[in-house]
Design an enzyme around this catalytic site. Structure first.
Site, short mmCIF file in Angstrom:
data_model
loop_
_atom_site.label_atom_id
_atom_site.label_comp_id
_atom_site.label_asym_id
_atom_site.label_seq_id
_atom_site.Cartn_x
_atom_site.Cartn_y
_atom_site.Cartn_z
N GLY A 10 -27.48 31.26 -4.88
CA GLY A 10 -27.18 31.96 -6.13
C GLY A 10 -25.95 31.34 -6.79
O GLY A 10 -25.89 31.21 -8.01
N GLY A 11 -24.98 30.95 -5.99
CA GLY A 11 -23.79 30.27 -6.52
C GLY A 11 -24.18 28.97 -7.19
O GLY A 11 -23.74 28.66 -8.30
N TRP A 38 -26.96 28.26 -8.53
CA TRP A 38 -27.68 28.55 -9.78
C TRP A 38 -26.69 28.68 -10.94
O TRP A 38 -26.97 28.27 -12.07
CB TRP A 38 -28.47 29.86 -9.65
CG TRP A 38 -29.20 30.24 -10.91
CD1 TRP A 38 -30.43 29.82 -11.30
CD2 TRP A 38 -28.73 31.10 -11.95
NE1 TRP A 38 -30.77 30.37 -12.51
CE2 TRP A 38 -29.74 31.16 -12.94
CE3 TRP A 38 -27.57 31.84 -12.15
CZ2 TRP A 38 -29.61 31.92 -14.10
CZ3 TRP A 38 -27.44 32.58 -13.31
CH2 TRP A 38 -28.46 32.61 -14.27
N HIS A 39 -25.49 29.23 -10.66
CA HIS A 39 -24.53 29.46 -11.73
C HIS A 39 -23.96 28.16 -12.30
O HIS A 39 -23.51 28.13 -13.43
CB HIS A 39 -23.38 30.34 -11.25
CG HIS A 39 -23.75 31.79 -11.19
ND1 HIS A 39 -24.41 32.35 -10.13
CD2 HIS A 39 -23.58 32.80 -12.08
CE1 HIS A 39 -24.62 33.63 -10.37
NE2 HIS A 39 -24.12 33.93 -11.54
N GLY A 40 -23.93 27.12 -11.50
CA GLY A 40 -23.39 25.86 -12.01
C GLY A 40 -23.54 24.77 -10.98
O GLY A 40 -23.51 25.04 -9.78
#
Lengths: 442, 649
Positions: free
Chosen positions: B425-426, B428-430
């Protein structure tokens, strides 16, 4: 609600907002506050275009003026004032500058001293505000000069390095216990708040000193500083400590151990011969502090250490707080006094003044150059010509008003619209260094 | 006027259609006028509701594509390709499932539907990986193997007529706007069709509308197919109250974005994050907390507007934020923060990994990969030892659980799988390491909190005391800002733990505690838990920010340096004497932050009441209220910037 009713609601809101555009154009003063609202022209984009044009045309306008020293009155100031709509018009006095003059002729004495670097140290001091913190810009000037004339080491650093440098990492110990530099020995700074200043003006060449064996700071009678070079060019061949004679010191590798009572004005990692370029950042400083420093101390250092070039990079800190030409003039007059003072203390040294970079602020929701930046730049250039010192216009080299926005967009400057990133500082430092080096060839 | 129209219609990379700009609202007004015409025109027969809805969907599809073209130019083709590819594959999945097609490999029969699902995921994630992670993977390969690979934009190469020279640069890969969101949407659609949760959409134009509906296309919420697709076939429905709520959400979102987020960003956050060394420890700490509020206000503000705009057109998007800083623990935070992403990750990653019921190949694979990459990139190969021990321990524990010899399987499985979910998920953020670190810290926080809640009060107090003493010793021994920071933080948590421990000791045998006492202690416990969770989440934000206008390698370096310098300043350059001066000079910024937090922490019931009160006001009054709100918001758009003031030298 049916879609038609929603549409009617949207139309009603837009009509009301449009009516407000006609009732409240620009700014309305209300009980000491300002109520802002755009005009219809601004909303539809015609005003915005004017503003953009003013930003981009600034470059050519300034350069035109530099070709024509008799440029029309208030060219820059009018531009600056235009970029802040509905403000009170700022009347900028005319500035006459000899734009044909290459101010590097005032570096001749420095250029002439450079051959000495083969046998002894030739020192360059780079004073500046936060723009040169962490050895920014100075590093490139040092690299260029040392590559050509020899020399190693980063030069001066304070005993307690509160602002880290990218070229030297310092660890500080008091009574063999590691301390944060902010919690190290008592420091006195000519450019800081009143409680950090001292009456006798003995701040030394770095405009700051640290006091050993101060009764307020337990353990400050024995201080060890480990100063580890972080780049290849930062390696050095000798130490120097500038301190009162009552302070004793010994060296061991990257470590210097100091004992005793008294002031320490700086440490230096340097070489026996070649060029040394010292980075001396004075955070938040207007540059008006040199006259507060004991002249004998300065003169001793300048002559004893063979200082042949003093770079002063100030002006930026005056910009955000001063919007009147009269105040800017007064500050430049103050800077002129500083230049004269330094000249008197260092008669053998050349002086190079670097003006402020382009600086942006957010006004009316848009980033715009502070109106006083071009004016200060021109005033400083005029002052430099009259004082016969060299001048490098960082503002015009960047591209004039609005150039900082381009630097931001390309990752060269920070989002505060004032400070360079390291990449930007590298670019600017290289530009200054190359400008100095080119002057030698002429 | 021609300039105005040109500005509205032509693609300009420098001026995308953003909710915060007048041009978007002019665009929306025009779009809505035609929308209303389609929905209400007597020219269209009232009896043909379906055809009217179909026309509406097609119209909004083209409007959405135009919106995307204005924002991303020719990347519209990528959006169209993904739409086409997933639509076709989903049809074929259902077809294969109906006819029970299978691929026979030796004695195994692999369902064709599964192969098609895998193909769809590979295409979708391949595109995402290419556009979003090409730099990241290239840098990683270069770091690991010392190679000198550079990215190459194959689409630009094709666009130039199979040439490196031409209109498009092949040396840079530009990230299409919103790709992270719409890729996740199409994956959810295909996966839901595969699982039989929804029927495939028959009309590709309807499906295209679901993928590219403009209010949520750029920044979410990530709408799952089963939530949105049924709405395509329902008639327009907007009650008077819902209309009022839609207007409220739009104003609320704009106020959050412009008054809270932008004002704080410009006046304190950006400048501190850009150069933490220029500021004292307190300023850095304040900026960090303000950044927590800014991120929330920015993101949730944008989705509030999206929800409101969609509602005006009769579409209902899921709630994306539920006052996340009211959370009492990290798990709750992730249920309240970016809820649509959280649900997506749970449905399509966490549960397939096994959730809290099992672990399998996927869990081991991701843990091994995390171990390998962590060791390789830090150069700390010794990390492989603890990771190997951990994985071996997990395998042993798993075996014992399977054989019924250990009963803590749920905790173990959920921790292992949720950590992987957080790390991915991290990512996915960048596409940079700081986001992976951010995800990892969040994962550790969740695991630590779960373990903490399993402990009794004696163990809690004991372990907190040991931790605090250890950190204090480390601080004393090494005197590094990072240890100072952790030691102070641990000291505060320890103090709270001590008070709660004493309270527990005093009250555990007390049979009668009045309701009033219980209410007060619960409220205090909640406030304490909220403060701790908010502080923890704020700490993780150190790694959440990276500069978008830098190349990825530099962005990584800058992000790491920023986090390090901020920790150094907070833990080292602290000076209580300058705090009053800062609070005074930055009083408007501080007031804005405090106001933002107070509003955020208002009870949900209060918020619901004032929302409903707004929604129920007469329309003429609502028009006035909207105009006044915009007038206030505009004051912040045009507010002058707080000048630089240095407090520490």
């Amino acid at each position: 609600m049916r879609p038609n009713q929603v549409l009617l609601f949207i139309i009603a809101v837009m009509v009301c907002l449009g009516a407000l555009c006609m009732v409240l154009p620009g700014r309305v003063a209300w009980r000491g506050h300002e109520l802002r609202w755009p005009t219809l022209a601004e909303v539809t984009g015609t005003e915005a275009e004017t503003s953009e044009t003013s930003e981009t045309s600034e470059v050519s306008e300034v350069s035109e003026e530099s070709e024509n020293p008799e440029g029309s009155e208030g060219t820059e100031g009018t531009k600056g004032a235009d970029s802040v709509p509905a403000q009170e018009p700022v009347v900028i006095p005319k500035i006459q500058i000899d734009s044909t003059l290459d101010s590097r002729i005032y570096l001749r004495a420095f250029y002439a001293s450079l051959p000495e670097a083969a046998e002894r140290v030739v020192r360059v001091l780079h004073y500046g505000d936060s723009q040169i913190e962490e050895d920014r810009m100075t590093l490139q000037i040092r690299e260029h000069l040392q590559a050509r004339f020899g020399g190693t080491g980063v030069g001066l650093m304070p005993l307690a390095q509160t602002i880290p440098s990218r070229t030297v990492r310092q660890e500080l110990y008091m009574n063999r216990r590691k301390v944060n530099p902010y919690h190290g020995p008592q420091r006195y700074l000519s450019y800081a708040s009143r409680e950090m200043q001292r009456a006798d003006g003995k701040y030394g060449v770095m405009s700051q000193m640290a006091l050993m064996a101060d009764s307020l700071v337990p353990g400050s009678e024995e201080i060890t500083a480990v100063c580890i070079p972080q780049t290849a060019s930062a390696h050095y061949t000798r130490w120097q400590v500038f301190a009162d004679s009552s302070v004793h010191y010994t060296f061991s590798g990257d470590t210097v151990r100091l004992q005793g009572r008294g002031a320490v004005y700086g440490l230096s990692q340097e070489c026996e011969q070649g060029i040394i370029v010292d980075n001396i950042p004075l955070r938040g400083c207007l540059g008006l502090v040199f006259t507060k420093t004991d002249s004998a101390q300065l003169a001793d250092f300048y002559s004893g250490q063979n200082v042949r070039l003093i770079i002063m990079q100030f002006g930026g800190n005056a910009i955000p707080f001063n919007e009147k030409p009269g105040t800017i003039q007064a500050i430049v007059t103050g800077l002129r006094e500083q230049v004269q003072y330094i000249k008197a203390c260092a008669p053998d040294a050349s002086i190079l003044f670097i003006g402020p970079s382009d600086m942006l602020r957010q006004t009316e929701g848009e980033w715009q150059t502070y109106p006083m930046v071009p004016y200060m730049d021109r005033l400083l250039q005029k002052m430099a010509q009259e004082e016969e010192i060299a001048y490098f216009s960082l503002f015009r080299w960047m591209g004039g008003a609005g150039s900082m926005a381009r630097w931001q967009a390309t990752g060269l400057a920070g989002s505060d619209g004032v400070h360079f990133y390291r990449s930007g500082a590298r670019k600017a430092g290289n530009a200054v260094a190359e400008w100095i080096m080119e002057g030698m060839m002429d | 006027m021609m300039d105005f129209l040109h500005h509205i219609l032509a693609f300009d990379a420098e001026s995308p259609l953003l909710f915060t700009q007048f041009y978007f609202w002019a665009f929306f007004a025009l779009v809505y006028a035609l929308f209303a015409f389609i929905m209400e025109s007597p020219l269209l027969s009232k009896s043909k509701v379906k055809s009217r809805l179909h026309l509406r969907n097609v119209y909004l599809l083209f409007v959405s594509w135009f919106f995307y073209y204005k924002t991303s130019g020719l990347f519209l083709l990528i959006l169209a390709f993904v739409t086409f590819s997933d639509w076709v594959i989903a049809q074929q999945i259902r077809n294969a499932q109906t006819k029970d097609y299978g691929l026979r490999i030796t004695k195994y029969k692999i369902p064709v539907a599964t192969v098609l699902l895998a193909l769809s995921v590979v295409i979708d994630l391949g595109l995402l990986a290419y556009f979003k992670y090409a730099y990241f993977f290239t840098n990683m390969l270069n770091d690991l193997f010392g190679t000198g690979f550079r990215v190459f934009d194959i689409f630009a190469y094709i666009g130039n007529g199979f040439s490196e020279a031409g209109r498009f640069s092949v040396d840079t890969i530009v990230l299409p706007v919103g790709i992270s969101f719409y890729i996740f949407q199409v994956i959810s659609y295909t996966a839901d069709v595969y699982r039989g949760r929804i029927q495939p959409v028959k009309n590709i134009l309807d499906f295209g509308f679901y993928v590219s509906f403009f209010p949520q296309l750029v920044a979410g919420p990530i709408v799952r197919a089963e939530e949105f697709i049924p709405q395509l076939y329902k008639p327009f429905r907007l009650s008077r109250r819902l209309f009022g709520l839609a207007v409220f959400w739009i104003l609320n979102g704009l106020a959050k974005k412009i008054i809270m987020s932008d004002y704080l960003a410009v006046n304190i956050i950006d400048r501190v994050f850009d150069n933490p060394l220029l500021f004292s420890g307190f300023e850095n700490l304040f900026a960090l907390f303000a950044y927590s509020l800014q991120v929330y206000a920015d993101f949730s503000g944008y989705t509030d507007v999206a929800i409101g705009v969609a509602m005006l057109m009769g579409f209902y998007l899921p709630k994306n934020f539920d006052s996340p800083y009211k959370s009492r623990n990290p798990q709750e935070f992730w249920r309240r923060w970016h809820m649509s992403l959280g649900r997506w990750l749970k449905t399509y990653l966490y549960i397939p990994l096994g959730g809290n019921r099992r672990i399998g190949f996927g869990t081991y694979f991701w843990w091994a990969l995390i171990a390998l990459v962590s060791a390789a990139l830090t150069g700390w190969w010794w990390l492989l030892i603890p990771f190997t021990l951990l994985i071996a321990g997990v395998a042993v524990a798993h075996r014992r659980i399977v054989h019924g010899k250990w009963s803590n399987g749920k905790l173990l499985y959920s921790n292992l799988n949720s950590f992987i979910t957080q790390v991915l998920g991290g990512l996915w953020h960048g596409a940079s390491w700081n986001f992976i670190i951010w995800g990892g810290i969040n994962g550790i926080g969740m695991i630590a909190n779960k373990i903490w809640r399993e402990m009794n009060w004696h163990v809690r107090f004991g372990s907190m005391t040991v931790l605090t003493l250890t950190l204090a010793m480390l601080d004393w021994r090494y005197n590094l800002p990072v240890w100072r920071l952790f030691a102070v933080w641990a000291g505060i948590v320890w103090t709270g733990t001590l008070i709660r421990y004493i309270w527990w000791l005093v009250t555990r045998d007390k049979l009668r505690i009045t309701n009033y006492e219980l209410k007060i202690t619960n409220a205090l416990a909640d406030a304490w838990a909220i403060a701790q969770t908010f502080t923890f989440i704020t700490f993780t934000r150190l790694f959440f920010r990276s500069s978008s206008n830098l190349d990825p390698a530099t962005a990584n370096e800058v992000a790491w340096a920023t986090a390090k310098n901020m920790v150094n300043q907070i833990g080292g350059a602290w000076n209580n004497a300058i705090i009053p001066a800062f609070l005074w000079e930055f009083r408007w910024v501080v007031a804005m932050f405090v106001a933002g937090m107070v509003i955020h922490w208002l009870p949900a019931d209060w918020k619901r009441r004032y929302r409903l009160r707004f929604a129920s006001m007469p329309l003429w009054l609502m028009v006035i209220a909207v105009c006044l709100a915009i007038l206030v918001i505009y004051q912040f758009v045009t507010a002058d910037m707080q000048p630089f003031i240095y407090f520490q030298f």
